[in-house]
Design an enzyme around this catalytic site. Structure first.
Site, PDB file in Angstrom:
ATOM      1  N   ALA A  80       0.788  -1.234   0.155  1.00 33.01           N
ATOM      2  CA  ALA A  80      -0.119  -0.251  -0.087  1.00 33.01           C
ATOM      3  C   ALA A  80       0.841   1.116  -0.096  1.00 33.01           C
ATOM      4  CB  ALA A  80      -0.790   0.105   1.053  1.00 33.01           C
ATOM      5  N   GLY A 137       2.042   2.081  -5.316  1.00 34.41           N
ATOM      6  CA  GLY A 137       2.813   3.098  -6.154  1.00 34.41           C
ATOM      7  C   GLY A 137       3.839   2.182  -6.939  1.00 34.41           C
ATOM      8  N   ASP A 189      -0.849  -6.432   1.810  1.00 35.94           N
ATOM      9  CA  ASP A 189      -0.495  -5.214   3.020  1.00 35.94           C
ATOM     10  C   ASP A 189      -1.509  -5.780   4.200  1.00 35.94           C
ATOM     11  OD1 ASP A 189       0.318  -2.477   2.987  1.00 35.94           O
ATOM     12  OD2 ASP A 189      -1.647  -2.456   4.313  1.00 35.94           O
ATOM     13  N   ASP A 229      -0.485 -10.450   6.510  1.00 35.32           N
ATOM     14  CA  ASP A 229       0.700 -10.275   7.521  1.00 35.32           C
ATOM     15  C   ASP A 229       1.792 -10.762   6.672  1.00 35.32           C
ATOM     16  OD1 ASP A 229       2.633  -9.319   8.673  1.00 35.32           O
ATOM     17  OD2 ASP A 229       1.816 -10.163  10.977  1.00 35.32           O
ATOM     18  N   ASP A 233       9.397  -3.167   0.810  1.00 36.48           N
ATOM     19  CA  ASP A 233       9.510  -1.927   1.539  1.00 36.48           C
ATOM     20  C   ASP A 233       8.883  -1.890   2.595  1.00 36.48           C
ATOM     21  OD1 ASP A 233       9.583   0.895   1.432  1.00 36.48           O
ATOM     22  OD2 ASP A 233       7.714   1.338  -0.038  1.00 36.48           O
ATOM     23  N   CYS A 253      11.867   4.163   3.634  1.00 32.52           N
ATOM     24  CA  CYS A 253      12.311   5.640   3.270  1.00 32.52           C
ATOM     25  C   CYS A 253      12.642   6.212   4.710  1.00 32.52           C
ATOM     26  CB  CYS A 253      10.666   6.222   3.015  1.00 32.52           C
ATOM     27  SG  CYS A 253       9.489   6.055   4.033  1.00 32.52           S
TER      28      CYS A 253
END
Length: 466
Positions: A285, A288, A306, A332, A351, A404
């Site tokens: 999620a 992108g 997700d 999960d 990610d 990130c």
């Protein structure tokens, strides 16, 4: 310590728009009085102080007010450290939460003439009016008035008194500043300064419809200058609503930071793009990167996971707009027994959940929501996800781990610890920590130009074939 520059900052479009004269009574989009906007902004700020993310707090604001309140809220969050320090100078004890939020909101907006969205005396007068008009702050309106009037009289001395406060100077929690000083002794100031700047709007162009140059020409014809970033991206000189982007609703273009655009092409770099790879997007999620994977590998069979069912709906919506398909499942990723069918994956994109310390310019509340211990806790979750997903990878397959975050414990340290315990894993050439303001290396981009990108981390791992 070098003080943070107090350079002039352009007033935001939303704040400038608030200065438009009020429209006729009863008009659907009449501009509200400034005191009402300050009260709404203070309510959003109070939500953040109670531990709620800024995004849902702003979404709860009435839609005609939302752009202005978002603009003011972002500015307050970027100046929160200074505001708290000034309030401590003005009051030995913090007032109740609603009054404290309003007082600090006014201080954050007014402490610098050149950055204030309105004249300082107007902000002060309207903040006092906001206190008087709302029942949650009426009892403290006299206190707020006294503090702000003193602030106006003694502003220079009060600001000078806070210049020794690390949190006030850099507008980040002290522990955050000190951590960056340790981990990036040559770049910590640049990192903190960049976090204070609004993020540019970067686009990813879908090659099925346009080349980067073709789309750039379309934007230029609409008076929207841009520059190329990454392999398939453009960075706009000025952010615009997505409805103004040609072909957005048809999936011709997506809004995605240049650093995030690295993931999909890096995952299977050098391998056959049109093969029916089986790919797992483990924490997908809002979708992108899932859409980008399918743009890079159109024949791939992608499973997007997700843990949040509501966020899975956002993945579906994004994929529908892009005109691509993937299997989307709420599950999960750390518990494969509940969702994995036993067929190995050729590639996995992880990610991983992180502190988001690399995207604070987009989410200025993050720095105030995080605690010193959060990074270590999230690093444990990241390690758990790596351990759980690695056995699902086929021999010779690749796993791209990314976050990130700019914190080392969520990047290099996590990956090095994983490699020490998994001798069948090899670290391929990878970008590592992409730090804003530093020239990146090891990217699947000819000239490695990413523009003004977010902070990110990438490590590409390959499993032995035996």
């Amino acid at each position: 310590m070098t003080p943070q520059p107090r350079s002039p900052k352009p007033r935001t479009q939303a704040a400038t728009a608030l200065k438009t004269p009020p429209q006729a009574p009863g008009h659907q989009h009449a501009t509200p009085p400034l005191w009402q906007l300050l009260q709404a902004t203070a309510s959003v700020v109070q939500s953040v102080r109670s531990g709620r993310s800024l995004t849902p707090a702003i979404e709860a604001v009435a839609s005609p007010w939302r752009p202005a309140v978002q603009s003011l809220s972002f500015q307050v969050m970027r100046q929160w450290g200074r505001a708290l320090a000034l309030r401590e100078q003005l009051a030995s004890k913090a007032p109740p939460p609603a009054a404290d939020a309003l007082l600090c909101t006014a201080l954050a907006l007014a402490w610098q003439d050149e950055a204030a969205p309105y004249p300082v005396h107007t902000l002060v007068n309207q903040a006092v009016e906001a206190a008087r008009q709302h029942r949650s702050t009426q009892a403290q309106s006299g206190f707020i008035n006294a503090c702000l009037r003193r602030f106006m009289r003694e502003r220079e001395a009060l600001v000078l008194a806070t210049d020794a406060d690390l949190q006030a100077v850099w507008n980040h929690p002290r522990w955050w500043v000190e951590r960056l000083q340790r981990e990036y002794p040559d770049h910590w100031q640049a990192l903190l300064q960049m976090a204070q700047q609004p993020a540019p709007m970067s686009l990813r162009i879908d090659p099925r419809y346009h080349s980067v140059g073709e789309y750039q020409s379309k934007l230029q014809a609409l008076g929207l200058p841009s520059k190329a970033v990454g392999a398939s991206g453009l960075q706009l000189a000025k952010a615009v609503p997505v409805q103004q982007l040609p072909g957005f609703s048809e999936g011709h273009v997506s809004v995605q930071d240049a650093a995030a655009q690295v993931a999909a092409p890096l995952l299977l770099q050098g391998r056959q793009a049109d093969k029916a790879w089986r790919i797992l997007d483990a924490c997908a999620a809002p979708g992108g990167k899932t859409g980008h994977l399918l743009a890079c590998y159109p024949q791939a069979r992608v499973l997007a996971l997700d843990v949040d069912a509501a966020r899975c709906q956002r993945i579906d919506q994004n994929l529908q707009r892009l005109g691509v398909q993937a299997e989307v499942r709420a599950a999960d990723a750390a518990q494969p027994a509940t969702w994995w069918d036993g067929e190995a994956f050729d590639a996995i994109l992880l990610d991983a959940p992180c502190t988001a310390s690399g995207i604070v310019r987009r989410h200025p509340d993050v720095r105030w929501l995080r605690r010193p211990e959060d990074s270590a806790q999230l690093a444990r979750i990241q390690a758990q996800l790596l351990r759980a997903l690695w056995p699902l990878l086929a021999p010779g397959g690749r796993l791209l781990y990314c976050t990130c975050s700019v914190f080392r414990s969520e990047g290099d340290e996590t990956v090095q610890a994983f490699l020490q315990h998994n001798t069948n894993a090899q670290l391929l050439p990878s970008p590592g920590h992409l730090i804003p303001g530093q020239a990146p290396t090891g990217l699947p981009v000819v000239d490695n130009a990413l523009g003004e990108h977010d902070g990110f981390y990438y490590a590409l791992l390959e499993k032995d074939r035996t």
